[in-house]
Write a protein that holds these residues in place. Structure first.
Motif, short mmCIF file in Angstrom:
data_model
loop_
_atom_site.label_atom_id
_atom_site.label_comp_id
_atom_site.label_asym_id
_atom_site.label_seq_id
_atom_site.Cartn_x
_atom_site.Cartn_y
_atom_site.Cartn_z
N VAL A 128 -5.48 6.24 1.77
CA VAL A 128 -5.75 6.37 0.33
C VAL A 128 -5.26 5.13 -0.41
N MET A 129 -4.08 4.64 -0.07
CA MET A 129 -3.54 3.45 -0.76
C MET A 129 -4.36 2.20 -0.42
N ASP B 122 -10.97 21.10 7.23
CA ASP B 122 -12.35 21.40 7.67
C ASP B 122 -12.73 20.68 8.96
N GLY B 123 -11.87 19.82 9.48
CA GLY B 123 -12.16 19.17 10.75
C GLY B 123 -12.89 17.84 10.65
N PHE B 124 -13.04 17.31 9.43
CA PHE B 124 -13.70 16.00 9.29
C PHE B 124 -12.80 14.88 9.82
N THR B 125 -11.49 15.04 9.59
CA THR B 125 -10.52 14.02 9.99
C THR B 125 -9.31 14.73 10.60
N ALA B 126 -8.40 13.94 11.16
CA ALA B 126 -7.20 14.52 11.77
C ALA B 126 -6.23 14.98 10.68
N VAL C 139 2.65 6.76 -2.46
CA VAL C 139 2.58 5.29 -2.54
C VAL C 139 3.51 4.60 -1.55
N GLU C 140 4.60 5.25 -1.17
CA GLU C 140 5.54 4.58 -0.26
C GLU C 140 5.53 5.21 1.14
N SER C 141 4.59 6.13 1.37
CA SER C 141 4.58 6.85 2.64
C SER C 141 3.89 6.06 3.74
N ASP C 142 4.33 6.25 5.00
CA ASP C 142 3.61 5.66 6.12
C ASP C 142 2.76 6.70 6.84
N ASP C 143 2.57 7.86 6.21
CA ASP C 143 1.64 8.87 6.73
C ASP C 143 0.24 8.25 6.78
N PRO C 144 -0.51 8.46 7.88
CA PRO C 144 -1.82 7.80 8.01
C PRO C 144 -2.78 8.12 6.86
#
Lengths: 275, 275
Positions: free
Chosen positions: A213-214, A161-165, A203-208
């Motif tokens: 969320v973590m 929806d364009g709120f965040t990247a 939990v182990e991701s480096d996705d922003p």
């Protein structure tokens, strides 16, 4: 021989152990489920079967006292109905959450953070246990696997929806579910376990988006632990499938201990208390 | 007489209007529901019945073009199946959300914030409509009546657990539902409308917990409106049962306009566009 009986009963199985006066476990057994709220008759039968098998494994003996940690024990009237059909005169019936806390902490004071599909937090002080959280995913269960999975889907739609990247992980989730309408359709039929199935890749991701969320989940755990510790420097034990994830993330913020024992150990401790 | 036909069909009823070339409404009618996703055959029959009754009320005429805003029109294949059984050669089928936006804004550019049991936001620029939100309560519907009610119950349980101070309104909710376990039980069976039924007592309350929830809701509305307005000073129209609540709260933050017309007016505008 005088024996203490511990019962750990839940929706998938019922475990029993008998220990002698020195605390040494002399016999164990496991049978089918024991949820005293949804199936009181079947639960009572399985509890008796597990107890008798554990006594037989110990070569016989007399049950001095029994401690029972059971799913459904928080349902109104359920513990009383169960006590009426069980033979032990000294007996305590509590929820399996309480025996999990007792087992994790033993006799000592401390905090338990249980993080699996759901989440619940508890503190033990001088044997008295206070529990917070554990309200289910609709109103709570912060930082649980289900909460993490749902938070990622919410983040994915907000990015659409364009709120965040948009991020690679969010785009992958939306694509996998057949677009934004597919995400909404999934959310309408998903049970907590379905949302929680998304958590391992978060939990182990480096996705922003996963990191965000973590970070929120960790802040929620920190807040619950702070509420329970108050001004005391109590140790914290992490339980559940996500327990080690948060224990690693939060090392150094407070003393972290491995669990002293299981819920079955907690049930045996309970039996000694009522003896 | 040449007439434009507008249809506004939803889960509870189907409304039709015919207007002349000058835009004057010559006939109206209302019949039973028209959800083309859940009941395509019944919807088509009710759409025809409404159209014929509106034409009869106008004293007869020829339909030049039809604009239909229908619940379920976002379901895959549903608009195509409907067009195949309706007699009008010039016809546009969109969701009732789109005709609500067109009706609210008329031909002008602007933003619509629709806040009822759910919530959805849209912008119209040069006749093109972009919609955000409206994802349902599990993943979204921020600031809606259901969101407000659920947020109050979450706040109530957090107060019970000692995260925040208990307030009179929160204590009243917990008491009314039979304690914390009753709140959890309610949350497990509640549909969005059940949560939304709690909202009226929240929106006008000066209870600190209600004020905090409404402040968060207002911040969510402001964020959605900002995403849609971008750098333009577009007017904002509030729709839905909670529309006036937020219009009053947010007066002065941006130009707020009353709706130009209803979803049925939007459907008539759509008919003129396809003529």
């Amino acid at each position: 021989m005088q024996l203490f009986l511990g019962i750990d009963g839940g929706g998938t199985g019922c475990r029993a152990a008998v220990a002698d006066a020195a605390g040494v476990i002399r016999g164990r057994a496991a049978v089918g489920p024991a949820n005293i709220a949804s199936d009181p008759v079947g639960a009572a039968a399985n509890i008796m079967a597990a107890a008798e098998a554990a006594l037989a494994a110990a070569g016989g003996g007399v049950v001095v006292a029994a401690g029972l940690g059971l799913a459904g024990a928080n349902a109104a009237g359920a513990p009383e109905r169960l006590r009426a059909v069980l033979p032990w005169s000294r007996m305590a019936v509590v929820t399996d959450a309480i025996t999990a806390v007792k087992g994790a902490l033993g006799d000592g004071d401390g905090v338990v953070a249980a993080l699996g599909t759901g989440s619940v937090f508890a503190v033990q002080r001088a044997g008295a246990i206070r529990q917070i959280g554990g309200r289910g995913l609709v109103l709570g269960d912060e930082a649980s696997g289900a909460w993490i999975g749902r938070a990622m889907l919410t983040a994915a739609l907000r990015a659409v929806d364009g709120f965040t990247a948009m991020t690679p992980l969010l785009a992958g989730l939306v694509d996998e579910m057949g677009g934004p309408d597919g995400v909404v359709a999934f959310s309408l039929r998903a049970r907590p376990a379905d949302f929680a199935a998304l958590a391992p890749r978060v939990v182990e991701s480096d996705d922003p988006a996963a990191v965000a969320v973590m970070d929120r989940a960790e802040a929620d755990v920190a807040e619950a632990v702070a509420v329970l510790r108050g001004a005391q420097d109590l140790p914290v034990v992490f339980l559940g499938g996500l327990g080690t994830v948060f224990a690693q993330r939060m090392a150094g913020r407070f003393p972290i201990r491995a669990p002293a024992g299981t819920a079955l150990h907690g049930a045996l401790l309970l039996a000694r208390e009522v003896a």
